[in-house]
Design an enzyme around this catalytic site. Structure first.
Site, PDB file in Angstrom:
ATOM      1  N   ASP A  18       0.848  -1.184   0.000  1.00  0.00           N
ATOM      2  CA  ASP A  18       0.000   0.000   0.000  1.00  0.00           C
ATOM      3  C   ASP A  18       0.888   1.240   0.000  1.00  0.00           C
ATOM      4  OD1 ASP A  18      -2.309   1.486   0.111  1.00  0.00           O
ATOM      5  OD2 ASP A  18      -2.646   1.208   2.250  1.00  0.00           O
ATOM      6  N   GLU A  97      -6.787   5.215  -8.569  1.00  0.00           N
ATOM      7  CA  GLU A  97      -8.028   5.753  -8.008  1.00  0.00           C
ATOM      8  C   GLU A  97      -8.667   6.825  -8.885  1.00  0.00           C
ATOM      9  OE1 GLU A  97      -9.823   6.681  -3.657  1.00  0.00           O
ATOM     10  OE2 GLU A  97      -7.939   5.637  -3.993  1.00  0.00           O
ATOM     11  N   LYS A 133     -10.050   2.174  -8.874  1.00  0.00           N
ATOM     12  CA  LYS A 133     -10.555   2.334  -7.508  1.00  0.00           C
ATOM     13  C   LYS A 133     -11.697   3.343  -7.480  1.00  0.00           C
ATOM     14  CE  LYS A 133      -7.771   2.211  -3.827  1.00  0.00           C
ATOM     15  NZ  LYS A 133      -6.628   2.553  -2.934  1.00  0.00           N
ATOM     16  N   THR A 157     -13.180   0.990  -2.755  1.00  0.00           N
ATOM     17  CA  THR A 157     -12.443   1.463  -1.587  1.00  0.00           C
ATOM     18  C   THR A 157     -13.363   2.231  -0.634  1.00  0.00           C
ATOM     19  OG1 THR A 157     -10.430   2.632  -0.925  1.00  0.00           O
ATOM     20  CG2 THR A 157     -11.719   3.620  -2.705  1.00  0.00           C
ATOM     21  N   PHE A 179     -11.741  -1.055   5.171  1.00  0.00           N
ATOM     22  CA  PHE A 179     -10.702  -0.333   5.907  1.00  0.00           C
ATOM     23  C   PHE A 179     -10.712  -0.729   7.387  1.00  0.00           C
ATOM     24  CE2 PHE A 179      -9.658   3.694   3.235  1.00  0.00           C
ATOM     25  CZ  PHE A 179      -9.376   2.888   2.154  1.00  0.00           C
TER      26      PHE A 179
END
Length: 320
Positions: A18, A97, A133, A157, A179
């Protein structure tokens, strides 16, 4: 010689790094990598990536007619430049993203995904190696549903709840990223506690609930635990389809020894007494609204990614 915890974890779970820092990817040899505006903003400050920025600026000047158009092109090209460099180092996929400011815009999200995929295609990179994303809003799931029909794979996400996960699976999204650490943050603040035992960690429990639901009902959408605060959270999710982990925590796992037992197993999920849910827009929005943590963290996450995207734009525009 005994294997460290990271090597053992890799036998149970696909490990994803990440970061937008290419040097970290070289060190940890993950299968996949994820990026977001915050990570790219941090990487863009480092002198070793100036060439990627310069190339994005040159591209935007050559293609964009107005200043605004140049700014948009510059951001898209920079994300793709980082993704291209990352893909040279990993065998799998990179997540790129869509602008968080499009989180409630179905058509805008789809168009942005097409633009990113076209930029990758121009670099000779097929769409199969890209995960787009999208925020796990109702609108994000609608965009994902259309993109997946076109063979464009999506990584959902900013996920904090089962209703979001159910809707993403029904949209046939390739991947979700619940998350863990941000859920923990909320509960620590809300309950006024300093922490939880690993197996009682609210973020771990949320991902476990989603994992069991998916495996019980045979959804193809994969689960990638994300946003970890400590290695205990990670080890409690050993066996999850994928885990995306920061370089700092990967380093801790690499230096740690001891057994890593499997905690999540689809065979166990099949035997659980779980009822299947069918959500329309009204029931999705109501269930989501009833979860104060998920509601607050989704809104906060979108704002933060949007702020960091704006900071990155400002940083780049100084060079235009």
């Amino acid at each position: 010689m005994n294997k460290n915890k990271l090597d053992q974890l890799k036998e149970l779970t696909t490990i994803v790094v990440d970061t937008g820092d290419i040097d970290s990817i070289k060190e940890f040899t993950p299968t996949d990598a994820t990026t977001n505006p915050s990570l790219i903003l941090a990487a863009a400050q480092k002198p070793q990536y100036k060439g990627l920025i310069d190339e994005a600026i040159a591209y935007s000047k050559s293609k964009g007619k107005s200043r605004q158009e140049q700014s948009v092109l510059m951001m898209d090209k920079l994300f793709v430049n980082f993704g291209k460099e990352i893909l040279k180092l990993i065998p799998g996929r990179v997540s790129t993203e869509v602008d968080a400011r499009l989180s409630f815009n179905v058509e805008g999200s789809i168009n942005k995904a097409h633009q990113l995929i076209d930029l990758y295609k121009a670099e000779g990179i097929p769409k199969e190696r890209i995960l787009i994303k999208l925020a796990s809003t109702w609108e994000g799931t609608l965009a994902a549903k259309e993109l997946e029909k076109e063979g464009i794979h999506c990584n959902m996400t900013l996920m904090f709840s089962l209703p979001q996960a159910i809707q993403c699976a029904e949209a046939k999204a390739t991947l979700i990223s619940p998350f863990v650490g941000r859920i923990l943050d909320w509960y620590k603040k809300s309950q006024g506690v300093s922490g939880y035992a690993p197996q009682e960690d609210p973020g771990v429990k949320s991902v476990t609930e989603i994992y069991n639901y998916y495996k019980k009902f045979g959804y193809k959408t994969q689960i990638m635990g994300a946003s970890f605060r400590n290695v205990d959270e990670i080890l409690e999710l050993a066996g999850c389809d994928l885990l995306t982990i920061s370089p700092q925590l990967l380093d801790e796992l690499k230096k740690a020894e001891g057994p890593v037992p499997r905690k999540l197993d689809p065979a166990n999920s099949k035997n659980l007494d779980i009822k299947k849910q069918v959500l329309d827009e009204k029931s999705f929005r109501w269930q989501f609204n009833q979860n104060a943590m998920a509601t607050e963290k989704l809104s906060e996450g979108i704002r933060k990614f949007a702020e960091d995207a704006a900071k990155l734009e400002k940083h780049l525009e100084q060079s235009l």
